[in-house]
Design an enzyme around this catalytic site. Structure first.
Site, PDB file in Angstrom:
ATOM      1  N   ASP A  36      -4.907   0.076  -0.132  1.00  0.00           N
ATOM      2  CA  ASP A  36      -5.365  -0.810   0.953  1.00  0.00           C
ATOM      3  C   ASP A  36      -6.352  -1.859   0.393  1.00  0.00           C
ATOM      4  O   ASP A  36      -6.278  -3.040   0.729  1.00  0.00           O
ATOM      5  CB  ASP A  36      -5.990  -0.025   2.111  1.00  0.00           C
ATOM      6  CG  ASP A  36      -7.042   0.987   1.678  1.00  0.00           C
ATOM      7  OD1 ASP A  36      -7.432   1.830   2.528  1.00  0.00           O
ATOM      8  OD2 ASP A  36      -7.486   0.964   0.510  1.00  0.00           O
ATOM      9  N   ARG A  45      -0.789   9.761   3.508  1.00  0.00           N
ATOM     10  CA  ARG A  45      -1.277  10.730   2.511  1.00  0.00           C
ATOM     11  C   ARG A  45      -2.208  11.736   3.177  1.00  0.00           C
ATOM     12  O   ARG A  45      -2.629  11.555   4.326  1.00  0.00           O
ATOM     13  CB  ARG A  45      -2.020   9.992   1.397  1.00  0.00           C
ATOM     14  CG  ARG A  45      -3.204   9.141   1.909  1.00  0.00           C
ATOM     15  CD  ARG A  45      -4.137   8.713   0.809  1.00  0.00           C
ATOM     16  NE  ARG A  45      -5.124   7.720   1.244  1.00  0.00           N
ATOM     17  CZ  ARG A  45      -6.181   8.004   2.001  1.00  0.00           C
ATOM     18  NH1 ARG A  45      -6.405   9.238   2.443  1.00  0.00           N
ATOM     19  NH2 ARG A  45      -7.026   7.033   2.361  1.00  0.00           N
ATOM     20  N   ARG A  57       0.870  -1.191   0.000  1.00  0.00           N
ATOM     21  CA  ARG A  57       0.000   0.000   0.000  1.00  0.00           C
ATOM     22  C   ARG A  57       0.898   1.230   0.000  1.00  0.00           C
ATOM     23  O   ARG A  57       1.990   1.232   0.553  1.00  0.00           O
ATOM     24  CB  ARG A  57      -0.878   0.008   1.260  1.00  0.00           C
ATOM     25  CG  ARG A  57      -1.847   1.197   1.318  1.00  0.00           C
ATOM     26  CD  ARG A  57      -2.510   1.343   2.666  1.00  0.00           C
ATOM     27  NE  ARG A  57      -3.394   2.522   2.687  1.00  0.00           N
ATOM     28  CZ  ARG A  57      -3.864   3.097   3.788  1.00  0.00           C
ATOM     29  NH1 ARG A  57      -3.534   2.598   4.983  1.00  0.00           N
ATOM     30  NH2 ARG A  57      -4.637   4.166   3.725  1.00  0.00           N
ATOM     31  N   HIS A  58       0.424   2.312  -0.596  1.00  0.00           N
ATOM     32  CA  HIS A  58       1.193   3.572  -0.589  1.00  0.00           C
ATOM     33  C   HIS A  58       1.382   4.059   0.847  1.00  0.00           C
ATOM     34  O   HIS A  58       0.791   3.533   1.795  1.00  0.00           O
ATOM     35  CB  HIS A  58       0.469   4.632  -1.424  1.00  0.00           C
ATOM     36  CG  HIS A  58      -0.932   4.897  -0.975  1.00  0.00           C
ATOM     37  ND1 HIS A  58      -1.236   5.573   0.191  1.00  0.00           N
ATOM     38  CD2 HIS A  58      -2.116   4.560  -1.524  1.00  0.00           C
ATOM     39  CE1 HIS A  58      -2.536   5.641   0.327  1.00  0.00           C
ATOM     40  NE2 HIS A  58      -3.095   5.023  -0.676  1.00  0.00           N
ATOM     41  N   ARG A 104      -0.065   9.050  -5.558  1.00  0.00           N
ATOM     42  CA  ARG A 104       0.482   8.584  -4.283  1.00  0.00           C
ATOM     43  C   ARG A 104       1.141   7.210  -4.377  1.00  0.00           C
ATOM     44  O   ARG A 104       2.082   6.906  -3.653  1.00  0.00           O
ATOM     45  CB  ARG A 104      -0.586   8.579  -3.183  1.00  0.00           C
ATOM     46  CG  ARG A 104      -1.846   7.810  -3.542  1.00  0.00           C
ATOM     47  CD  ARG A 104      -2.919   7.994  -2.487  1.00  0.00           C
ATOM     48  NE  ARG A 104      -4.192   7.421  -2.926  1.00  0.00           N
ATOM     49  CZ  ARG A 104      -5.102   8.098  -3.638  1.00  0.00           C
ATOM     50  NH1 ARG A 104      -4.874   9.353  -4.000  1.00  0.00           N
ATOM     51  NH2 ARG A 104      -6.245   7.517  -4.007  1.00  0.00           N
TER      52      ARG A 104
HETATM   53  C1  PT3 Z   1     -12.155   6.688  -3.663  1.00  0.00           C
HETATM   54  C2  PT3 Z   1     -10.925   6.666  -2.798  1.00  0.00           C
HETATM   55  C3  PT3 Z   1     -10.180   5.373  -2.909  1.00  0.00           C
HETATM   56  N1  PT3 Z   1      -9.040   5.355  -1.989  1.00  0.00           N
HETATM   57  C4  PT3 Z   1      -7.808   5.245  -2.417  1.00  0.00           C
HETATM   58  O1  PT3 Z   1      -7.526   5.177  -3.591  1.00  0.00           O
HETATM   59  C5  PT3 Z   1      -6.739   5.205  -1.361  1.00  0.00           C
HETATM   60  O2  PT3 Z   1      -5.467   5.108  -1.980  1.00  0.00           O
HETATM   61  C6  PT3 Z   1      -6.960   4.000  -0.457  1.00  0.00           C
HETATM   62  O3  PT3 Z   1      -7.138   2.859  -1.280  1.00  0.00           O
HETATM   63  C7  PT3 Z   1      -5.758   3.845   0.445  1.00  0.00           C
HETATM   64  O4  PT3 Z   1      -5.022   2.844   0.341  1.00  0.00           O
HETATM   65  O5  PT3 Z   1      -5.575   4.779   1.239  1.00  0.00           O
END
Ligand code: PT3
Length: 345
Positions: free
Chosen positions: A259, A15, A11-12, A79
């Protein structure tokens, strides 16, 4: 006895929020790079993960960057692209002849991607599958789901009033928790209604959102339509590496994602712990060649940097060091044979 190849999905890093809620005192302009962007904390997290991976695979991966040895793919999202870049900066600082600028301990390493609209490997849940949508509708009729909505009805109503959100569902609760979590992490004082017990309850509902996404009800069928696609590719990578054996060039394949990607994969493996994967958490596969010439797969999950070693993960029904053939046989039930057909309703 050696590792033929490894595969990591992470996972990044940390953020800014993806969005805010109507009454949020903080706006997008309060964030240096706006919404959804990797923070310097996130860059550091991935730099550290890159250093960890380099150390872990010393002796199997060359010290210097070798374009034949490692392949990195990221979703086409700032990200995750930046997380992969920070990760690689930690893995392959240039030394000797690799230095192109004596004042810079960094070298460019390609991070591959595909346009978001074409991404079918690393972005979940995919929204192209009517049968999956139907399974999610059915999930919302299960006792497990109905009990949760009854238990938390008053709480969700309170959150709706405090946030000014028009409609609140488990999904929208996810984004309120996420926004408050990011703001708290970056020293932004939450509104008075956000007590620590409110955050705990929001966290429970957020994790519930992850649990039902690919599990709880008809897990196998949901996984065939979602994370099974990624698991299928990973198994192909491992089987291909085993077939090539010593002629195998690529030693490491890295996927930089989200995630939900980690959850989709771990539910397909039936090893999801029910909790949101932390920032820069990493699921590892290692393909080993045994003395007797057979191949086996070990898995690890690094979700806590306070613990020096990643947690070993066992595929249900197999030893932690799982013979490749058993791994393939045990996961076959979540690998789609014809996903387009299986998605039709
Ligand atoms: C619509 C928002 C989707 N969320 C993301 O893309 C995020 O990166 C989320 O997946 C995470 O890992 O924080």
């Amino acid at each position: 006895l050696y590792i033929v190849c490894y595969l990591g999905l992470y996972r990044h890093g940390d953020r800014s929020p993806i969005k805010t809620y109507p009454t949020d005192p903080y706006k997008e302009s309060d964030w240096p790079q706006g919404f959804g962007q990797l923070s310097q904390e996130g860059m550091k997290q991935h730099f550290e993960l890159g250093q960890f991976l380099k150390k872990r695979y010393t002796g199997f991966l060359s010290e210097d960057y070798d374009r034949h040895e490692i392949f990195i793919r990221s979703t086409d999202v700032d990200r995750t692209l930046m997380s992969a870049e920070a990760n690689l900066a930690g893995m392959f600082p240039p030394n000797g002849s690799e230095v192109f600028n004596p004042d810079l301990k960094w070298q460019p390493i390609p991070v591959h991607t595909v346009p978001a609209a074409e991404e079918k490997l690393l972005s979940f849940p995919l929204d192209d599958c009517p049968r999956y949508a139907q399974l999610m509708n059915e999930t919302e009729k299960t006792d497990f789901f109905l009990n949760m909505t009854v238990t938390y009805k008053a709480f969700i109503e309170m959150v709706k009033n405090k946030t000014g959100l028009k409609k609140t569902s488990i999904e929208t609760i996810w984004s309120v928790y996420d926004t408050l979590f990011c703001e708290a992490k970056h020293g932004m004082r939450p509104p008075d209604w956000v007590t620590s017990s409110v955050m705990e309850t929001l966290k429970v509902l957020k994790n519930f959102g992850f649990q039902i996404m690919f599990g709880v009800y008809k897990r196998k069928e949901k996984c065939r339509l979602q994370g099974g696609l990624l698991l299928d590719q990973i198994i192909k990578n491992l089987s291909n590496a085993a077939a090539l054996d010593s002629k195998q060039k690529v030693k490491m394949i890295v996927y930089s994602a989200h995630d939900t990607t980690v959850v989709a994969l771990q539910e397909a493996l039936n090893v999801f712990n029910g909790l949101q994967p932390p920032y820069a958490s990493c699921h590892l596969f290692e393909l080993h060649k045994e003395e007797n010439g057979t191949f086996s797969v070990e898995m690890f999950y690094r979700n806590d940097t306070n613990v020096s070693e990643p947690y070993p993960v066992s595929l249900p029904g197999c030893s932690q060091r799982c013979p490749l053939q058993d791994f393939v046989n045990l996961t076959r039930e979540v690998i789609p044979q014809d996903r387009n057909k299986e998605c039709q309703i």
